[in-house]
Design a protein around this motif. Structure first.
Motif, short mmCIF file in Angstrom:
data_model
loop_
_atom_site.label_atom_id
_atom_site.label_comp_id
_atom_site.label_asym_id
_atom_site.label_seq_id
_atom_site.Cartn_x
_atom_site.Cartn_y
_atom_site.Cartn_z
N TYR A 244 0.82 -1.22 0.00
CA TYR A 244 0.00 0.00 0.00
C TYR A 244 0.85 1.27 0.00
N SER A 247 -0.17 4.47 -1.68
CA SER A 247 -1.48 5.02 -1.29
C SER A 247 -1.36 6.46 -0.81
N GLN A 260 -7.09 3.10 1.92
CA GLN A 260 -5.78 2.49 1.65
C GLN A 260 -4.72 3.02 2.61
#
Lengths: 290, 376
Positions: A244, A247, A260
């Motif tokens: 992630y 993100s 996220q």
């Protein structure tokens, strides 16, 4: 490890801060650390110059949409976007690699040089030393990220115009708020490195060779990054620490997409807990023979 | 590799002493303890603040054993007692288990079996309380090459939870002066010679007043002048009441500075006691000792000495040696001054005259039945 009785003596809760200060000062005085930071500072300059040359004789290349490189097309309109671009460029490898070097060397380097035994008979205390090493590595994460961001900001301001920031969702915000968002992004990027720092510390607690620990950490990072791109492994990918990372771009939306971002921070906390505990279990019971 | 269970004992000692040397009575305050990392303060008296640590022994081990992977015993059932205030020589060839013992005492490695108390407290459980009172030089100095000597000391001092940061500069400066590094304090440690590194390691052990100093091969890498300085420093510290635990493979070093000594070979304690006792044991087994006379008139000397009851007379160039006669009942052995007078009276010109004292080397060879070489 009977740390509790320490309180019975003169209460000196600040002594661990003294060790932490010594550790941080020492880390940032080393040529290796300064070299890593210099490389990190150089990346935004290179990206900025490349973009300037590329767009000097033609229209902006590359399409919009999603992903880090998307920011590049915005850089020519607003130098602030160089901060986002540079963080997106350095986050996959440059930043975690330098964290891997610092974290991997943290305990193994001391063991290799023999200074670990003198710290432990001082007595630094194994748990305290581990915490100090981790805190120093996290400090380096923040400093490294800020170095990239600041270098990008300066380069962007010198090469490109500054002004209102058009977010990914299309709305515009003032330059001041854009700066705040850039700072928030830098902090999120630094927090994204907590996991790899914990992994590096754990590997460092396993061995007495700083080089081996650094190489293993960096090798692991590259492996995980490759695994994260193989579609057949989509089942495990949400548990890989870099999954992630990008993100942070969601902070450039209005309203911010938190989903996220939260998953990223939760994953980093999980890695810190698991590998931090493993490092503690190993380091507090290990025979120091080097 | 044999399983850990099938531990092979070291080869039987040729001279496994039936009776150990004058050994201090084992006065452990309580029974055998498990090796105890994390066993917590359960068996610890837990003194309050400011209470001096009790106990007559600076170091006391019971059956201390370390088996490395594969079952090889580095240290085998060590029962060591180091009296407070002594300068204790810990003697043995390289590879005899001295450093492993020191590492266990300092809590760097866990014992496989047995227990250790340092300054009256169990190690490693009480390391937080014990170690600030202990200065240690373990298996040579280890320094940060990119820091100066002074910064190295500041770093180690910062790791000591009981060290006062306000007095750090003064204490670091004092420790540097004490080991003669005042002038080189600002140099990067990587530019130090081995002797200078050794001195800096010693300085780290002297950052604060200590109750116990553990010095593993402290004169390694030093020139003769440096060795003399370190010995003088050790005597000075001992005079202040610090217990000094000094490991060495140099017999004369131990002999020169130590009041007590223990001898290790192949992971086992061969003997321990005062240096005088160790020497006299050997002397005792050899009778009153050998007389050595250096003279340009060896033949005349032999004749005179024979008349006075000396046996086993040998001439090597200008040296005459012989066994002094056993003391007769009532009468002591011949007075050496009288012997010398008799020689001179007989017209023998005497250059040198004296008895040979057993050295620790003699003790060692007699106890282990082997030379002072690296254990195989």
């Amino acid at each position: 490890m009977s740390q509790a009785e320490g309180v019975l003596r003169r209460p000196r809760p600040l002594w661990s801060l003294g060790l932490l200060r010594s550790e941080i000062t020492m880390t940032f005085r080393r040529w290796r650390t300064l070299a890593l930071l210099a490389v990190l500072a150089g990346v935004p300059v290179l990206v900025g110059i490349a973009v300037k040359i590329e767009t000097g004789d033609g229209g902006p290349g590359g399409g919009g949409g999603q992903g880090g490189p998307a920011f590049i097309s915005q850089v020519t309109h607003n130098g602030l976007f160089l901060v986002f671009t540079s963080l997106a460029v350095t986050l996959p490898f440059f930043l975690p690699m330098s964290i891997g070097v610092i974290a991997g060397d943290s305990l193994a380097g001391e063991a290799h040089g023999g200074t670990l035994r003198y710290l432990l008979v001082a007595p630094a205390g194994r748990t305290r030393l581990l915490l100090v090493k981790y805190a120093t590595t996290l400090t380096f994460c923040l400093v490294a990220t800020l170095v990239v961001a600041l270098s990008a900001l300066v380069t962007g301001a010198l090469l490109f115009p500054l002004g209102e920031v058009t977010l990914l969702s299309g709305t515009s915000i003032s330059f001041g708020e854009g700066l705040l968002r850039a700072l928030a992004i830098a902090v999120v990027v630094a927090l994204s490195l907590i996991g790899v720092a914990a992994v590096g510390l754990f590997i460092s607690a396993l061995t007495s060779s700083g080089i081996a620990a650094m190489a293993t950490t960096v090798g692991l990072l590259i492996t995980v990054q490759i695994l994260d791109t193989i579609p057949q492994l989509s089942a495990v990918q949400p548990y890989l620490f870099p999954h992630y990372w990008l993100s942070f771009a969601d902070l450039l939306r209005d309203p911010v997409y938190w989903d996220q971002l939260q998953k990223n921070l939760g994953l980093q906390a999980l890695y810190a807990a698991v590998f931090g505990s493993a490092a503690w279990a190993r380091f507090t019971t290990r025979d120091i023979t080097a | 590799m044999p399983p850990v269970g099938a531990v092979r004992r070291p080869v039987a000692q040729p001279h496994d002493m039936g009776e150990p040397m004058p050994k201090q009575p084992a006065t452990g305050p309580d029974g055998a303890r498990p090796p105890a990392r994390g066993s917590g303060p359960a068996g610890t008296p837990a003194p309050g603040p400011g209470v001096p640590s009790a106990g007559e022994w600076a170091i006391e081990t019971r059956g201390l054993t370390k088996a490395y992977r594969g079952g090889q015993l580095a240290v085998d059932g060590l029962d060591l007692v180091v009296p407070r205030g002594s300068v204790f020589g810990f003697l043995g060839p390289n590879g005899s288990g001295k450093t492993t013992t020191i590492r266990m005492l300092m809590g760097l490695i866990d014992a496989t079996a047995g227990s250790a108390r340092v300054l009256g407290q169990p190690m490693p459980a009480a390391g937080r309380r014990v170690l600030p009172k202990v200065g240690a030089l373990i298996e040579g100095p280890a320094l940060y090459g990119f820091l100066s000597g002074r910064e190295n000391l500041r770093r180690f001092d910062a790791a000591d939870p009981d060290a006062d940061p306000r007095s750090r500069d003064a204490r670091v400066g004092h420790a540097l002066e004490r080991v003669g590094l005042g002038a080189a304090a600002g140099k990067k440690a990587r530019a130090y010679s081995l002797g200078m590194k050794q001195r800096l390691g010693l300085a780290a052990a002297l950052l604060r007043p200590r109750e116990l100093l553990v010095l593993d091969e402290p004169t390694n890498g030093l020139d003769p002048q440096g060795m003399r300085e370190i010995r003088a420093l050790v005597r000075e510290l001992a005079a202040d009441g610090t217990t000094v635990f000094l490991s060495s493979h140099l017999l004369d070093e131990i002999e020169q500075v130590c009041t007590h000594a223990a001898v290790m070979a192949r992971g086992r304690l061969i003997t321990q006691g005062t240096v005088a006792d160790l020497s006299s044991t050997v002397l005792g087994s050899r009778g009153p000792g050998r007389l050595t006379v250096t003279t340009p008139d060896p033949a005349d000397a032999v004749r005179v000495l024979k008349e006075h009851g000396l046996t086993g007379l040998q001439i090597t160039d200008d040296r005459v040696t012989g066994e002094l006669p056993e003391a007769d009942d009532g009468a002591g052995p011949p007075e050496l001054a009288d012997l010398n007078a008799a020689l001179v009276h007989a017209g023998v010109r005497v250059r040198g005259f004296g008895t040979e004292r057993a050295t620790l080397e003699d003790v060692f060879v007699q106890l282990t039945g082997e030379g002072f070489d690296v254990a195989g």
